[in-house]
Structures are given as structure tokens and as C-alpha cells.
Write a protein that holds these residues in place. Structure first.
Motif, PDB file in Angstrom:
ATOM      1  N   ILE A  36       4.817  -0.719  -6.498  1.00 48.99           N
ATOM      2  CA  ILE A  36       4.194  -0.198  -5.471  1.00 48.99           C
ATOM      3  C   ILE A  36       2.908  -0.933  -5.086  1.00 48.99           C
ATOM      4  O   ILE A  36       2.135  -1.444  -6.178  1.00 48.99           O
ATOM      5  CB  ILE A  36       3.937   1.111  -5.377  1.00 48.99           C
ATOM      6  CG1 ILE A  36       2.968   1.782  -6.724  1.00 48.99           C
ATOM      7  CG2 ILE A  36       5.187   2.245  -5.657  1.00 48.99           C
ATOM      8  CD1 ILE A  36       2.601   3.186  -6.516  1.00 48.99           C
ATOM      9  N   LYS A  38      -1.079  -0.170  -3.978  1.00 48.42           N
ATOM     10  CA  LYS A  38      -1.920   0.957  -3.651  1.00 48.42           C
ATOM     11  C   LYS A  38      -3.483   0.425  -3.771  1.00 48.42           C
ATOM     12  O   LYS A  38      -3.482  -0.358  -4.664  1.00 48.42           O
ATOM     13  CB  LYS A  38      -1.819   2.155  -4.711  1.00 48.42           C
ATOM     14  CG  LYS A  38      -2.431   3.201  -4.277  1.00 48.42           C
ATOM     15  CD  LYS A  38      -2.141   4.504  -5.254  1.00 48.42           C
ATOM     16  CE  LYS A  38      -2.701   5.866  -4.532  1.00 48.42           C
ATOM     17  NZ  LYS A  38      -2.196   6.919  -5.573  1.00 48.42           N
ATOM     18  N   ASN A  39      -4.094   0.697  -2.827  1.00 47.19           N
ATOM     19  CA  ASN A  39      -5.651   0.162  -2.811  1.00 47.19           C
ATOM     20  C   ASN A  39      -5.679  -1.574  -2.918  1.00 47.19           C
ATOM     21  O   ASN A  39      -6.283  -1.958  -3.837  1.00 47.19           O
ATOM     22  CB  ASN A  39      -6.391   0.922  -3.765  1.00 47.19           C
ATOM     23  CG  ASN A  39      -6.537   2.277  -3.479  1.00 47.19           C
ATOM     24  OD1 ASN A  39      -6.448   2.665  -2.454  1.00 47.19           O
ATOM     25  ND2 ASN A  39      -6.595   3.061  -4.438  1.00 47.19           N
ATOM     26  N   GLU A  40      -4.773  -2.141  -2.539  1.00 42.36           N
ATOM     27  CA  GLU A  40      -4.478  -3.514  -2.235  1.00 42.36           C
ATOM     28  C   GLU A  40      -4.215  -4.216  -3.750  1.00 42.36           C
ATOM     29  O   GLU A  40      -4.547  -5.371  -4.160  1.00 42.36           O
ATOM     30  CB  GLU A  40      -5.853  -4.164  -1.781  1.00 42.36           C
ATOM     31  CG  GLU A  40      -6.152  -3.962  -0.300  1.00 42.36           C
ATOM     32  CD  GLU A  40      -7.689  -4.177   0.114  1.00 42.36           C
ATOM     33  OE1 GLU A  40      -8.277  -5.016  -0.308  1.00 42.36           O
ATOM     34  OE2 GLU A  40      -7.887  -4.019   1.191  1.00 42.36           O
ATOM     35  N   TYR A  43       1.039  -2.387  -8.466  1.00 43.74           N
ATOM     36  CA  TYR A  43       1.463  -1.476  -9.916  1.00 43.74           C
ATOM     37  C   TYR A  43       2.899  -1.837  -9.811  1.00 43.74           C
ATOM     38  O   TYR A  43       3.783  -1.448  -9.444  1.00 43.74           O
ATOM     39  CB  TYR A  43       0.997  -0.218  -9.505  1.00 43.74           C
ATOM     40  CG  TYR A  43      -0.529   0.040  -9.482  1.00 43.74           C
ATOM     41  CD1 TYR A  43      -1.171   0.235 -10.577  1.00 43.74           C
ATOM     42  CD2 TYR A  43      -1.013   0.091  -8.026  1.00 43.74           C
ATOM     43  CE1 TYR A  43      -2.604   0.526 -10.232  1.00 43.74           C
ATOM     44  CE2 TYR A  43      -2.204   0.583  -7.866  1.00 43.74           C
ATOM     45  CZ  TYR A  43      -3.253   0.714  -9.204  1.00 43.74           C
ATOM     46  OH  TYR A  43      -4.560   0.920  -9.001  1.00 43.74           O
ATOM     47  N   ASP A 161      -0.639  -3.705   1.959  1.00 46.72           N
ATOM     48  CA  ASP A 161      -1.380  -2.093   1.981  1.00 46.72           C
ATOM     49  C   ASP A 161      -1.803  -1.936   3.300  1.00 46.72           C
ATOM     50  O   ASP A 161      -1.707  -0.708   3.861  1.00 46.72           O
ATOM     51  CB  ASP A 161      -2.577  -2.559   0.910  1.00 46.72           C
ATOM     52  CG  ASP A 161      -2.935  -1.110   0.414  1.00 46.72           C
ATOM     53  OD1 ASP A 161      -1.977  -0.135   0.467  1.00 46.72           O
ATOM     54  OD2 ASP A 161      -4.078  -1.003   0.130  1.00 46.72           O
ATOM     55  N   ASN A 164       1.286  -0.945   5.616  1.00 44.34           N
ATOM     56  CA  ASN A 164       2.056   0.380   5.172  1.00 44.34           C
ATOM     57  C   ASN A 164       1.105   1.497   5.312  1.00 44.34           C
ATOM     58  O   ASN A 164       1.523   2.820   5.116  1.00 44.34           O
ATOM     59  CB  ASN A 164       2.436   0.178   3.786  1.00 44.34           C
ATOM     60  CG  ASN A 164       3.777  -0.910   3.862  1.00 44.34           C
ATOM     61  OD1 ASN A 164       4.722  -0.762   4.742  1.00 44.34           O
ATOM     62  ND2 ASN A 164       3.679  -1.814   3.025  1.00 44.34           N
ATOM     63  N   ASN A 165      -0.523   1.223   5.624  1.00 45.39           N
ATOM     64  CA  ASN A 165      -1.123   2.488   5.556  1.00 45.39           C
ATOM     65  C   ASN A 165      -1.731   2.489   6.965  1.00 45.39           C
ATOM     66  O   ASN A 165      -2.860   3.377   7.071  1.00 45.39           O
ATOM     67  CB  ASN A 165      -2.164   2.491   4.368  1.00 45.39           C
ATOM     68  CG  ASN A 165      -1.755   2.603   3.209  1.00 45.39           C
ATOM     69  OD1 ASN A 165      -0.684   3.396   3.002  1.00 45.39           O
ATOM     70  ND2 ASN A 165      -2.004   1.801   2.133  1.00 45.39           N
TER      71      ASN A 165
END
Length: 166
Positions: A36, A38-40, A43, A161, A164-165
């Protein structure tokens, strides 16, 4: 019996054994098997970490033949720059219809090795996983194009990121 031949997407003037390539390999159905964002930051899952190890192992196994100076593992695809260092392979003649050349020192063999090892890992560990049947490649023609593609690869998690955000 009539055979249904597909038109090849490959450049007819290029042997696909030398030079530099921008490669994208996707998962089947664009499933996010690898992790995934998350925050550029990406993970990675267990299979994503194994994929990263395979990319690094490919460089070591084929030491001197290829390098992969830039790559990004995204949730549902990977981007790679694959550089071949064997100058002599471009001198081969590919004019004959039946001549394919050696199938161990070309782009397809590198991708096949990565894809098959990741699939085997998934099978051995009972992880649901499928690759898309093909991959996309682009011949990198000059230094400027190499820089643009490297920048695109490095910024891919940031763009993901943001997209998708929103």
C-alpha cells in the motif's frame, strides 16, 4: 488448420538484447498484491518484499550483463529501468524470419526470471497471486529520456498517494 497470428508489439528494427529499457509489469486485474502507499511511501507486503529481493538478486546473478539503476514497486505494478551492458549483442543479424537469437541474455529472459520466481514464492507460501500475461517495455533512446523516466519512477509513489487521497 488456420493459425491466428498476433501482431507483435516489438520494434522490428531492434534485437531486444542490448540497450536500455523502461519496463512496467502489472498484476492481473490490477490487484494490489505488493503493498500500500501511505504518506508517499510504499509499505510492502511479504510478496512485495520478495519481489524487491528478486530484483536485487537479478542484478547479482547477471553481474556485468545488466543493471537496474532505478525501480519502484507499487501496489499493483512495478517499474524498472533495465540496462544491458554487452556491446556485442547488437551486431547480430535478425533479418531471418525464424531467427530468435539466444533467449537467456535478453529482456524477456530477465522479466521471465523475475515473474516466475515471484509466482513460485506465492505458490509455495499459499499466497493468492497472479501476474498480467504480458509486460510493457520502451526502448530508452537517449540520456534525456533516461532522466525523465527515472524521475517518473521515483515520483510514482507520490503521484499514487495524491491520486488516491483526493
Amino acid at each position: 488448420m488456420k493459425f491466428n497470428y498476433r501482431k507483435t508489439p516489438r520494434a522490428q528494427w531492434h534485437g531486444y538484447m542490448g540497450a536500455n529499457y523502461f519496463v512496467t509489469i502489472c498484476t492481473k486485474g490490477n490487484e494490489p498484491y505488493f503493498g500500500i502507499v501511505k504518506n508517499e511511501f510504499v509499505y510492502l507486503t511479504e510478496i512485495g518484499e520478495f519481489l524487491q529481493k528478486q530484483i536485487e538478486d537479478t542484478i547479482n546473478i547477471r553481474r556485468g550483463e545488466i543493471s537496474i539503476p532505478c525501480y519502484a514497486i507499487m501496489p499493483n505494478h512495478i517499474h524498472l529501468i533495465v540496462c544491458f551492458h554487452n556491446e556485442n549483442v547488437l551486431e547480430q543479424n535478425y533479418d531471418e524470419v525464424t531467427s530468435f537469437g539466444p533467449q537467456r541474455k535478453n529482456l524477456a529472459s530477465v522479466i521471465r526470471g523475475i515473474k516466475s520466481s515471484v509466482k513460485k514464492f506465492a505458490n509455495d507460501n499459499n499466497i493468492p497471486f497472479e501476474w498480467q500475461g504480458r509486460y510493457n517495455d520502451r526502448i530508452i533512446r537517449d540520456h534525456n529520456e533516461m532522466n525523465l523516466i527515472s524521475e517518473y519512477i521515483e515520483n510514482n509513489p507520490i503521484k499514487w498517494d495524491l491520486k488516491n487521497n483526493l
